[in-house]
Design a protein around this motif. Sequence first.
Motif, PDB file in Angstrom:
ATOM      1  N   LEU A   1     -13.209  18.176  10.029  1.00 58.34           N
ATOM      2  CA  LEU A   1     -14.343  19.107  10.001  1.00 58.34           C
ATOM      3  C   LEU A   1     -15.154  18.944   8.719  1.00 58.34           C
ATOM      4  CD1 LEU A   1     -12.656  22.296  11.485  1.00 58.34           C
ATOM      5  CD2 LEU A   1     -14.478  20.931  12.551  1.00 58.34           C
ATOM      6  N   ARG A   2     -14.487  18.704   7.615  1.00 58.35           N
ATOM      7  CA  ARG A   2     -15.175  18.510   6.327  1.00 58.35           C
ATOM      8  C   ARG A   2     -15.867  17.151   6.236  1.00 58.35           C
ATOM      9  NH1 ARG A   2     -11.828  21.480   1.572  1.00 58.35           N
ATOM     10  NH2 ARG A   2     -11.520  23.421   2.706  1.00 58.35           N
ATOM     11  N   ASN A   3     -15.454  16.222   7.091  1.00 59.02           N
ATOM     12  CA  ASN A   3     -16.017  14.870   7.071  1.00 59.02           C
ATOM     13  C   ASN A   3     -16.636  14.513   8.415  1.00 59.02           C
ATOM     14  OD1 ASN A   3     -15.104  13.544   4.375  1.00 59.02           O
ATOM     15  ND2 ASN A   3     -13.327  14.681   5.107  1.00 59.02           N
ATOM     16  N   ARG A   4     -17.214  15.509   9.065  1.00 58.13           N
ATOM     17  CA  ARG A   4     -17.803  15.329  10.387  1.00 58.13           C
ATOM     18  C   ARG A   4     -18.817  14.187  10.380  1.00 58.13           C
ATOM     19  NH1 ARG A   4     -18.672  19.218  15.105  1.00 58.13           N
ATOM     20  NH2 ARG A   4     -16.725  20.117  14.399  1.00 58.13           N
ATOM     21  N   GLY A   5     -18.675  13.284  11.365  1.00 60.42           N
ATOM     22  CA  GLY A   5     -19.593  12.154  11.483  1.00 60.42           C
ATOM     23  C   GLY A   5     -19.176  10.932  10.683  1.00 60.42           C
ATOM     24  N   LYS A   6     -18.165  11.075   9.826  1.00 58.14           N
ATOM     25  CA  LYS A   6     -17.683   9.942   9.028  1.00 58.14           C
ATOM     26  C   LYS A   6     -16.424   9.370   9.672  1.00 58.14           C
ATOM     27  CE  LYS A   6     -19.159  11.883   4.614  1.00 58.14           C
ATOM     28  NZ  LYS A   6     -18.673  12.402   3.322  1.00 58.14           N
ATOM     29  N   VAL A   7     -16.347   8.057   9.696  1.00 61.24           N
ATOM     30  CA  VAL A   7     -15.147   7.404  10.198  1.00 61.24           C
ATOM     31  C   VAL A   7     -14.103   7.432   9.084  1.00 61.24           C
ATOM     32  CG1 VAL A   7     -14.138   5.268  11.065  1.00 61.24           C
ATOM     33  CG2 VAL A   7     -16.454   5.915  11.754  1.00 61.24           C
ATOM     34  N   LEU A   8     -12.926   7.978   9.412  1.00 67.37           N
ATOM     35  CA  LEU A   8     -11.833   8.061   8.449  1.00 67.37           C
ATOM     36  C   LEU A   8     -10.765   7.043   8.839  1.00 67.37           C
ATOM     37  CD1 LEU A   8     -11.479  11.951   8.203  1.00 67.37           C
ATOM     38  CD2 LEU A   8     -12.935  10.435   6.851  1.00 67.37           C
ATOM     39  N   THR A   9     -10.378   6.215   7.901  1.00 78.30           N
ATOM     40  CA  THR A   9      -9.334   5.232   8.194  1.00 78.30           C
ATOM     41  C   THR A   9      -7.987   5.939   8.264  1.00 78.30           C
ATOM     42  OG1 THR A   9      -8.847   4.733   5.877  1.00 78.30           O
ATOM     43  CG2 THR A   9     -10.601   3.430   6.932  1.00 78.30           C
ATOM     44  N   PRO A  10      -7.071   5.375   9.028  1.00 81.85           N
ATOM     45  CA  PRO A  10      -5.732   5.969   9.085  1.00 81.85           C
ATOM     46  C   PRO A  10      -5.094   6.078   7.699  1.00 81.85           C
ATOM     47  CG  PRO A  10      -5.994   4.390  10.855  1.00 81.85           C
ATOM     48  CD  PRO A  10      -7.205   4.269   9.975  1.00 81.85           C
ATOM     49  N   GLN A  11      -5.272   5.070   6.868  1.00 81.17           N
ATOM     50  CA  GLN A  11      -4.669   5.114   5.532  1.00 81.17           C
ATOM     51  C   GLN A  11      -5.259   6.238   4.696  1.00 81.17           C
ATOM     52  OE1 GLN A  11      -1.952   3.134   4.733  1.00 81.17           O
ATOM     53  NE2 GLN A  11      -1.816   4.752   3.204  1.00 81.17           N
ATOM     54  N   TYR A  12      -6.562   6.465   4.799  1.00 81.77           N
ATOM     55  CA  TYR A  12      -7.191   7.571   4.065  1.00 81.77           C
ATOM     56  C   TYR A  12      -6.619   8.908   4.521  1.00 81.77           C
ATOM     57  CZ  TYR A  12     -10.616  10.956   2.488  1.00 81.77           C
ATOM     58  OH  TYR A  12     -11.200  12.051   1.914  1.00 81.77           O
ATOM     59  N   ILE A  13      -6.470   9.081   5.820  1.00 84.48           N
ATOM     60  CA  ILE A  13      -5.939  10.340   6.359  1.00 84.48           C
ATOM     61  C   ILE A  13      -4.502  10.540   5.885  1.00 84.48           C
ATOM     62  CG2 ILE A  13      -5.377  11.636   8.451  1.00 84.48           C
ATOM     63  CD1 ILE A  13      -7.635   9.925   9.833  1.00 84.48           C
ATOM     64  N   ILE A  14      -3.694   9.502   5.973  1.00 82.64           N
ATOM     65  CA  ILE A  14      -2.295   9.593   5.542  1.00 82.64           C
ATOM     66  C   ILE A  14      -2.209   9.916   4.058  1.00 82.64           C
ATOM     67  CG2 ILE A  14      -0.202   8.220   5.146  1.00 82.64           C
ATOM     68  CD1 ILE A  14      -0.852   6.843   7.893  1.00 82.64           C
TER      69      ILE A  14
ATOM     70  N   ASN B   1       2.367   5.705  13.374  1.00 85.35           N
ATOM     71  CA  ASN B   1       2.664   6.403  14.616  1.00 85.35           C
ATOM     72  C   ASN B   1       2.705   7.925  14.411  1.00 85.35           C
ATOM     73  OD1 ASN B   1       3.368   6.370  17.461  1.00 85.35           O
ATOM     74  ND2 ASN B   1       5.372   7.082  16.781  1.00 85.35           N
ATOM     75  N   THR B   2       3.121   8.364  13.232  1.00 82.36           N
ATOM     76  CA  THR B   2       3.151   9.800  12.924  1.00 82.36           C
ATOM     77  C   THR B   2       1.752  10.384  13.024  1.00 82.36           C
ATOM     78  OG1 THR B   2       5.052   9.499  11.469  1.00 82.36           O
ATOM     79  CG2 THR B   2       3.762  11.521  11.175  1.00 82.36           C
ATOM     80  N   LEU B   3       0.782   9.702  12.435  1.00 78.84           N
ATOM     81  CA  LEU B   3      -0.607  10.154  12.498  1.00 78.84           C
ATOM     82  C   LEU B   3      -1.119  10.115  13.935  1.00 78.84           C
ATOM     83  CD1 LEU B   3      -3.300  11.020  11.250  1.00 78.84           C
ATOM     84  CD2 LEU B   3      -3.775   8.599  10.850  1.00 78.84           C
ATOM     85  N   THR B   4      -0.823   9.057  14.652  1.00 77.00           N
ATOM     86  CA  THR B   4      -1.269   8.918  16.038  1.00 77.00           C
ATOM     87  C   THR B   4      -0.762  10.075  16.891  1.00 77.00           C
ATOM     88  OG1 THR B   4      -1.239   6.514  15.781  1.00 77.00           O
ATOM     89  CG2 THR B   4      -1.289   7.357  18.023  1.00 77.00           C
ATOM     90  N   VAL B   5       0.498  10.431  16.721  1.00 74.86           N
ATOM     91  CA  VAL B   5       1.085  11.542  17.472  1.00 74.86           C
ATOM     92  C   VAL B   5       0.425  12.863  17.085  1.00 74.86           C
ATOM     93  CG1 VAL B   5       3.203  12.887  17.810  1.00 74.86           C
ATOM     94  CG2 VAL B   5       3.280  10.390  17.897  1.00 74.86           C
ATOM     95  N   MET B   6       0.177  13.081  15.804  1.00 74.65           N
ATOM     96  CA  MET B   6      -0.458  14.329  15.354  1.00 74.65           C
ATOM     97  C   MET B   6      -1.860  14.481  15.956  1.00 74.65           C
ATOM     98  SD  MET B   6       1.785  15.841  13.464  1.00 74.65           S
ATOM     99  CE  MET B   6       1.046  16.981  12.360  1.00 74.65           C
ATOM    100  N   ILE B   7      -2.628  13.413  15.966  1.00 79.98           N
ATOM    101  CA  ILE B   7      -3.971  13.460  16.537  1.00 79.98           C
ATOM    102  C   ILE B   7      -3.893  13.716  18.041  1.00 79.98           C
ATOM    103  CG2 ILE B   7      -6.035  12.072  17.037  1.00 79.98           C
ATOM    104  CD1 ILE B   7      -5.792  11.008  14.153  1.00 79.98           C
ATOM    105  N   LYS B   8      -2.938  13.093  18.707  1.00 81.08           N
ATOM    106  CA  LYS B   8      -2.745  13.336  20.141  1.00 81.08           C
ATOM    107  C   LYS B   8      -2.433  14.807  20.403  1.00 81.08           C
ATOM    108  CE  LYS B   8       0.007  11.926  24.075  1.00 81.08           C
ATOM    109  NZ  LYS B   8       1.368  12.178  24.423  1.00 81.08           N
ATOM    110  N   ARG B   9      -1.574  15.408  19.576  1.00 82.24           N
ATOM    111  CA  ARG B   9      -1.227  16.824  19.741  1.00 82.24           C
ATOM    112  C   ARG B   9      -2.435  17.736  19.522  1.00 82.24           C
ATOM    113  NH1 ARG B   9       4.386  17.001  16.344  1.00 82.24           N
ATOM    114  NH2 ARG B   9       5.652  15.874  17.833  1.00 82.24           N
TER     115      ARG B   9
END
Length: 85
Positions: free
Chosen positions: A31-44, A55-63
Motif C-alpha cells: 500500500l505504501r509502494n502502490r504502483g511500484k514493482v517490489l522485488t522478492p528480495q526487497y520484500i524479504i 517460497n515463504t513469501l510466495t505462500v504469504m502473498i497467496k494467503r
Amino acid sequence: IDHAEGVWLYTKNNEKILLSKKESDILELFLRNRGKVLTPQYIIDTIWGEYVQLNTLTVMIKRIREKIGDKNVIVSKRNVGYVMY
C-alpha cells in the motif's frame, strides 16, 4: 488496515478480514509502494530482515490474495517481483 490491540484487520467493502502480523506488514508495504514493482528480495529484507526462503513469501502473498478474495490485489511480474496498483 487497523492495528489496534494487536488485531490486524483489512477492511474491504465494510467487511473485516483478519490478517496475521506478517500478512498485514506485507500488505502495508504494498500500500505504501502502490504502483511500484517490489522485488522478492526487497520484500524479504524489509519484512523479515533476515534470510527466509522465497517460497515463504510466495505462500504469504497467496494467503493475502485468498483472504481478500482478489487474486489480482497483488500482481506477479514474471522474473521481476510483485506490484499493487
